[in-house]
Design a protein around this motif. Structure first.
Motif, PDB file in Angstrom:
ATOM      1  N   GLY A  89      40.226  42.462  44.809  1.00  0.00           N
ATOM      2  CA  GLY A  89      38.944  42.723  44.181  1.00  0.00           C
ATOM      3  C   GLY A  89      38.354  44.048  44.628  1.00  0.00           C
ATOM      4  N   TYR A  90      38.485  44.343  45.927  1.00  0.00           N
ATOM      5  CA  TYR A  90      37.961  45.604  46.457  1.00  0.00           C
ATOM      6  C   TYR A  90      38.731  46.785  45.867  1.00  0.00           C
ATOM      7  N   TYR A  91      40.071  46.671  45.825  1.00  0.00           N
ATOM      8  CA  TYR A  91      40.886  47.747  45.253  1.00  0.00           C
ATOM      9  C   TYR A  91      40.513  48.011  43.792  1.00  0.00           C
ATOM     10  N   LEU A  92      40.335  46.932  43.019  1.00  0.00           N
ATOM     11  CA  LEU A  92      40.029  47.099  41.600  1.00  0.00           C
ATOM     12  C   LEU A  92      38.618  47.652  41.408  1.00  0.00           C
ATOM     13  N   ALA A  93      37.691  47.276  42.285  1.00  0.00           N
ATOM     14  CA  ALA A  93      36.330  47.819  42.209  1.00  0.00           C
ATOM     15  C   ALA A  93      36.350  49.333  42.431  1.00  0.00           C
ATOM     16  N   VAL A  94      37.119  49.775  43.432  1.00  0.00           N
ATOM     17  CA  VAL A  94      37.234  51.209  43.708  1.00  0.00           C
ATOM     18  C   VAL A  94      37.900  51.924  42.529  1.00  0.00           C
ATOM     19  N   ALA A  95      38.974  51.323  42.003  1.00  0.00           N
ATOM     20  CA  ALA A  95      39.672  51.920  40.860  1.00  0.00           C
ATOM     21  C   ALA A  95      38.749  52.014  39.646  1.00  0.00           C
ATOM     22  N   SER A  96      37.937  50.978  39.418  1.00  0.00           N
ATOM     23  CA  SER A  96      37.008  50.977  38.285  1.00  0.00           C
ATOM     24  C   SER A  96      35.952  52.065  38.454  1.00  0.00           C
ATOM     25  N   PHE A  97      35.471  52.250  39.683  1.00  0.00           N
ATOM     26  CA  PHE A  97      34.467  53.277  39.964  1.00  0.00           C
ATOM     27  C   PHE A  97      34.991  54.659  39.580  1.00  0.00           C
ATOM     28  N   PHE A  98      36.198  54.991  40.040  1.00  0.00           N
ATOM     29  CA  PHE A  98      36.747  56.313  39.739  1.00  0.00           C
ATOM     30  C   PHE A  98      37.195  56.425  38.281  1.00  0.00           C
ATOM     31  N   ALA A  99      37.557  55.278  37.672  1.00  0.00           N
ATOM     32  CA  ALA A  99      37.876  55.290  36.246  1.00  0.00           C
ATOM     33  C   ALA A  99      36.632  55.634  35.430  1.00  0.00           C
ATOM     34  N   GLY A 100      35.460  55.145  35.881  1.00  0.00           N
ATOM     35  CA  GLY A 100      34.207  55.484  35.213  1.00  0.00           C
ATOM     36  C   GLY A 100      33.913  56.968  35.298  1.00  0.00           C
ATOM     37  N   ILE A 101      34.176  57.562  36.464  1.00  0.00           N
ATOM     38  CA  ILE A 101      33.980  59.003  36.637  1.00  0.00           C
ATOM     39  C   ILE A 101      34.925  59.779  35.717  1.00  0.00           C
TER      40      ILE A 101
END
Length: 262
Positions: free
Chosen positions: A73-85
């Motif tokens: 969950g933490y990995y995907l949250a970080v990936a989603s954050f940078f995907a938004g950028i």
């Protein structure tokens, strides 16, 4: 659920229509208080950065941890954050905004055709940029009304100078305040349109994983907007420390408001 959707959509509409406020300021005010404008943009950036990093990202991590476990969950949250950028960065790259040109408007060739094109292109660029902003406001308000209000306020402040950027060149090219206001108004309408389209597409799939990814994307989008648009624009209007003071004040205000609802 129905009442939450109406509330979330209402917030998104109000945030989007703040472009009309900017248009009115530009078309009817004799002078613009640049310190107030820069401070307001800094305030908006402070709210968006704080709420993205402290609140929205943590919600993304929480939702994804519930559905996928802590580590994944933490990995995907970080990936989603940078995907938004990356997502909003690509939009910004392929549909560049000409907001920064308004400060030098009187120094440029103000032929009516060139100015009219600038105004309509700015409206188009702002309209496309507003799609993800609308989804951000709507999704946040749907899951957490208090968080949605904070985001809607920040985006509304952000939309005021966009209204100025859209309406000024169209007014100077056409001489019509009405036409300038209408174009500015409709560029803001794309914000609730983005919310509605995003909601209709994603509604059948809403679960903890989808909401977690959306919150991660939203956090990344809002941080990018703050760093790439709001703060540089504030510095263009005013070179003093009013921008950083506004930014810190925005962080303090949103932090206190979030603490009140614990």
């Amino acid at each position: 659920m129905h009442s939450n959707v109406i509330f979330a959509l209402s917030l998104t509409v109000m945030a989007g229509l703040a472009t009309g406020i900017g248009s009115v300021i530009a078309l009817f005010a004799k002078t613009t208080n640049t310190k107030f404008l820069a401070g307001s943009l800094g305030f908006s950036a402070g709210v968006m950065i704080y709420v993205s990093m402290i609140e929205i990202f943590q919600k993304a991590r929480t939702y994804l941890s519930v559905s996928m476990g802590d580590a994944k969950g933490y990995y995907l949250a970080v990936a989603s954050f940078f995907a938004g950028i990356i997502l909003i960065g690509l939009i910004d790259y392929f549909v560049p905004s000409t907001e920064g040109d308004i400060g030098n408007l009187n120094e440029k060739d103000n032929r009516s055709i060139a100015l009219k094109r600038m105004g309509f292109m700015t409206a188009l660029a702002i309209g496309i940029h507003n799609f993800p902003e609308g989804l951000a406001t709507f999704t946040s308000a749907l899951k957490d009304p208090h968080l949605g209000i904070a985001i809607a306020l920040a985006i509304a402040i952000h939309n005021i100078p966009e209204g100025i950027a859209t309406s000024v060149p169209i007014y100077y090219s056409s001489g019509s305040r009405k036409k300038a206001f209408i174009v500015s108004f409709f560029s803001g309408i794309t914000e609730p349109l983005g919310a509605i389209i995003g909601f209709l597409i994603l509604r059948p799939f809403f679960n903890d994983t989808i909401f977690g990814i959306l919150f991660g994307l939203i956090a990344g989008i809002m941080v990018f907007i703050s760093l790439e648009e709001l703060l540089p624009m504030a510095r263009e209007y005013e070179k003093s420390k009013v921008t950083i003071i506004g930014t810190i004040f925005g962080m303090v205000v949103i932090a206190i408001s979030l603490l009140l609802f614990i």
